[in-house]
Write a protein that holds these residues in place. Structure first.
Motif, PDB file in Angstrom:
ATOM      1  N   THR A  97       0.822  -1.216   0.000  1.00 13.75           N
ATOM      2  CA  THR A  97       0.000   0.000   0.000  1.00 13.75           C
ATOM      3  C   THR A  97       0.856   1.266   0.000  1.00 13.75           C
ATOM      4  O   THR A  97       0.331   2.346  -0.194  1.00 13.75           O
ATOM      5  CB  THR A  97      -0.954   0.018   1.211  1.00 13.75           C
ATOM      6  N   GLY A  98       2.158   1.114   0.229  1.00 12.87           N
ATOM      7  CA  GLY A  98       3.083   2.238   0.175  1.00 12.87           C
ATOM      8  C   GLY A  98       3.956   2.100  -1.059  1.00 12.87           C
ATOM      9  O   GLY A  98       4.090   1.017  -1.624  1.00 12.87           O
ATOM     10  N   SER A  99       4.542   3.193  -1.472  1.00 12.38           N
ATOM     11  CA  SER A  99       5.325   3.180  -2.698  1.00 12.38           C
ATOM     12  C   SER A  99       6.814   3.240  -2.382  1.00 12.38           C
ATOM     13  O   SER A  99       7.227   3.924  -1.443  1.00 12.38           O
ATOM     14  CB  SER A  99       4.849   4.345  -3.545  1.00 12.38           C
ATOM     15  N   ALA A 100       7.606   2.507  -3.173  1.00 13.97           N
ATOM     16  CA  ALA A 100       9.059   2.519  -3.017  1.00 13.97           C
ATOM     17  C   ALA A 100       9.700   2.027  -4.305  1.00 13.97           C
ATOM     18  O   ALA A 100       9.079   1.290  -5.070  1.00 13.97           O
ATOM     19  CB  ALA A 100       9.475   1.620  -1.851  1.00 13.97           C
ATOM     20  N   ARG A 101      10.937   2.437  -4.521  1.00  5.87           N
ATOM     21  CA  ARG A 101      11.725   1.906  -5.645  1.00  5.87           C
ATOM     22  C   ARG A 101      12.340   0.595  -5.165  1.00  5.87           C
ATOM     23  O   ARG A 101      13.444   0.555  -4.641  1.00  5.87           O
ATOM     24  CB  ARG A 101      12.820   2.883  -6.050  1.00  5.87           C
ATOM     25  N   MET A 102      11.599  -0.473  -5.349  1.00  7.80           N
ATOM     26  CA  MET A 102      11.978  -1.797  -4.876  1.00  7.80           C
ATOM     27  C   MET A 102      13.108  -2.354  -5.729  1.00  7.80           C
ATOM     28  O   MET A 102      13.064  -2.284  -6.959  1.00  7.80           O
ATOM     29  CB  MET A 102      10.758  -2.714  -4.954  1.00  7.80           C
ATOM     30  N   VAL A 103      14.132  -2.908  -5.074  1.00  8.94           N
ATOM     31  CA  VAL A 103      15.212  -3.560  -5.814  1.00  8.94           C
ATOM     32  C   VAL A 103      15.273  -5.051  -5.516  1.00  8.94           C
ATOM     33  O   VAL A 103      15.877  -5.812  -6.287  1.00  8.94           O
ATOM     34  CB  VAL A 103      16.590  -2.898  -5.561  1.00  8.94           C
ATOM     35  N   TYR A 104      14.643  -5.491  -4.418  1.00  7.75           N
ATOM     36  CA  TYR A 104      14.665  -6.913  -4.066  1.00  7.75           C
ATOM     37  C   TYR A 104      13.544  -7.194  -3.079  1.00  7.75           C
ATOM     38  O   TYR A 104      13.228  -6.362  -2.234  1.00  7.75           O
ATOM     39  CB  TYR A 104      16.012  -7.271  -3.411  1.00  7.75           C
ATOM     40  N   GLU A 105      12.958  -8.388  -3.197  1.00 10.09           N
ATOM     41  CA  GLU A 105      12.021  -8.835  -2.177  1.00 10.09           C
ATOM     42  C   GLU A 105      11.963 -10.343  -2.170  1.00 10.09           C
ATOM     43  O   GLU A 105      12.164 -10.991  -3.197  1.00 10.09           O
ATOM     44  CB  GLU A 105      10.646  -8.215  -2.327  1.00 10.09           C
ATOM     45  N   ASP A 106      11.733 -10.894  -0.992  1.00 12.05           N
ATOM     46  CA  ASP A 106      11.494 -12.320  -0.844  1.00 12.05           C
ATOM     47  C   ASP A 106      10.414 -12.481   0.220  1.00 12.05           C
ATOM     48  O   ASP A 106       9.777 -11.493   0.611  1.00 12.05           O
ATOM     49  CB  ASP A 106      12.792 -13.087  -0.524  1.00 12.05           C
ATOM     50  N   ALA A 107      10.201 -13.672   0.690  1.00 11.58           N
ATOM     51  CA  ALA A 107       9.118 -13.932   1.643  1.00 11.58           C
ATOM     52  C   ALA A 107       9.308 -13.228   2.982  1.00 11.58           C
ATOM     53  O   ALA A 107       8.338 -12.967   3.686  1.00 11.58           O
ATOM     54  CB  ALA A 107       8.986 -15.443   1.871  1.00 11.58           C
ATOM     55  N   HIS A 108      10.550 -12.872   3.317  1.00  6.66           N
ATOM     56  CA  HIS A 108      10.838 -12.323   4.644  1.00  6.66           C
ATOM     57  C   HIS A 108      11.314 -10.876   4.652  1.00  6.66           C
ATOM     58  O   HIS A 108      11.246 -10.214   5.688  1.00  6.66           O
ATOM     59  CB  HIS A 108      11.902 -13.183   5.333  1.00  6.66           C
ATOM     60  N   THR A 109      11.844 -10.405   3.523  1.00  4.32           N
ATOM     61  CA  THR A 109      12.511  -9.099   3.501  1.00  4.32           C
ATOM     62  C   THR A 109      12.211  -8.315   2.238  1.00  4.32           C
ATOM     63  O   THR A 109      11.750  -8.870   1.231  1.00  4.32           O
ATOM     64  CB  THR A 109      14.038  -9.269   3.612  1.00  4.32           C
ATOM     65  N   LEU A 110      12.517  -7.028   2.308  1.00  5.51           N
ATOM     66  CA  LEU A 110      12.407  -6.113   1.171  1.00  5.51           C
ATOM     67  C   LEU A 110      13.677  -5.273   1.116  1.00  5.51           C
ATOM     68  O   LEU A 110      14.289  -5.003   2.153  1.00  5.51           O
ATOM     69  CB  LEU A 110      11.257  -5.128   1.357  1.00  5.51           C
ATOM     70  N   ALA A 111      14.029  -4.802  -0.064  1.00  7.77           N
ATOM     71  CA  ALA A 111      15.121  -3.842  -0.206  1.00  7.77           C
ATOM     72  C   ALA A 111      14.675  -2.782  -1.204  1.00  7.77           C
ATOM     73  O   ALA A 111      14.154  -3.110  -2.280  1.00  7.77           O
ATOM     74  CB  ALA A 111      16.391  -4.527  -0.680  1.00  7.77           C
ATOM     75  N   PHE A 112      14.862  -1.522  -0.816  1.00  7.21           N
ATOM     76  CA  PHE A 112      14.410  -0.412  -1.656  1.00  7.21           C
ATOM     77  C   PHE A 112      15.238   0.823  -1.356  1.00  7.21           C
ATOM     78  O   PHE A 112      15.922   0.902  -0.333  1.00  7.21           O
ATOM     79  CB  PHE A 112      12.919  -0.135  -1.435  1.00  7.21           C
ATOM     80  N   PHE A 113      15.148   1.794  -2.275  1.00  2.47           N
ATOM     81  CA  PHE A 113      15.862   3.052  -2.090  1.00  2.47           C
ATOM     82  C   PHE A 113      15.101   3.948  -1.121  1.00  2.47           C
ATOM     83  O   PHE A 113      13.869   4.056  -1.213  1.00  2.47           O
ATOM     84  CB  PHE A 113      16.014   3.805  -3.417  1.00  2.47           C
TER      85      PHE A 113
END
Length: 148
Positions: A17-33
């Motif tokens: 529901t929030g916006s981000a420049r996502m660079v990676y995601e898996d079942a447990h984590t996210l990575a974004f700028f």
């Protein structure tokens, strides 16, 4: 979200529901700028599940988080070829934590970048120079770690 807790921007990103420049995601984590990066490639790694800081997480969740830190950090090194990289986790307001959802900053570094030094100057009088106090603290910490 718990009653009385303010909305968490990182939980919103994890929920989609929030916006981000996502660079990676898996079942447990996210990575974004982050919205205001310190350097080119500065990336945040966050657990999907809300926790206020690293010490509020269980060991398995921490393992997932730091596995992603390694994966994303290696990708940043491959893509940007930085001269160095800071891996920063701040816990608590006095430690400069501004979003109270555990997160790790990966900050690629180049000479003269906007980040600047992160440690006090070598001659700073506020540094702990009391050897007896350091010895006593080391003994207390070692005793805590060995369960005595």
């Amino acid at each position: 979200m718990d009653a009385g807790r303010q909305p968490c921007v990182f939980c919103e990103i994890a929920a989609g529901t929030g916006s981000a420049r996502m660079v990676y995601e898996d079942a447990h984590t996210l990575a974004f700028f982050p919205l205001a990066p310190a350097t080119r490639g500065h990336t945040l790694v966050v657990p999907r599940a809300h926790s206020t800081d690293l010490w509020a997480m269980d060991e398995t969740a921490v393992q997932h988080l730091f596995r992603t830190v390694l994966v994303v950090g290696n990708a940043l090194r491959a893509v940007l070829g930085p001269d160095g990289m800071n891996v920063i986790n701040s816990a608590g307001e006095v430690a400069s934590q501004s979003v109270f959802h555990t997160h790790v900053h990966l900050v690629p570094r180049q000479p003269g970048d906007a980040m600047g030094p992160i440690w006090p100057p070598k001659g700073d009088a506020r540094r702990d120079r009391d050897d007896a106090a350091k010895d006593a603290l080391a003994a207390r910490l070692a005793a805590e770690l060995t369960g005595r």
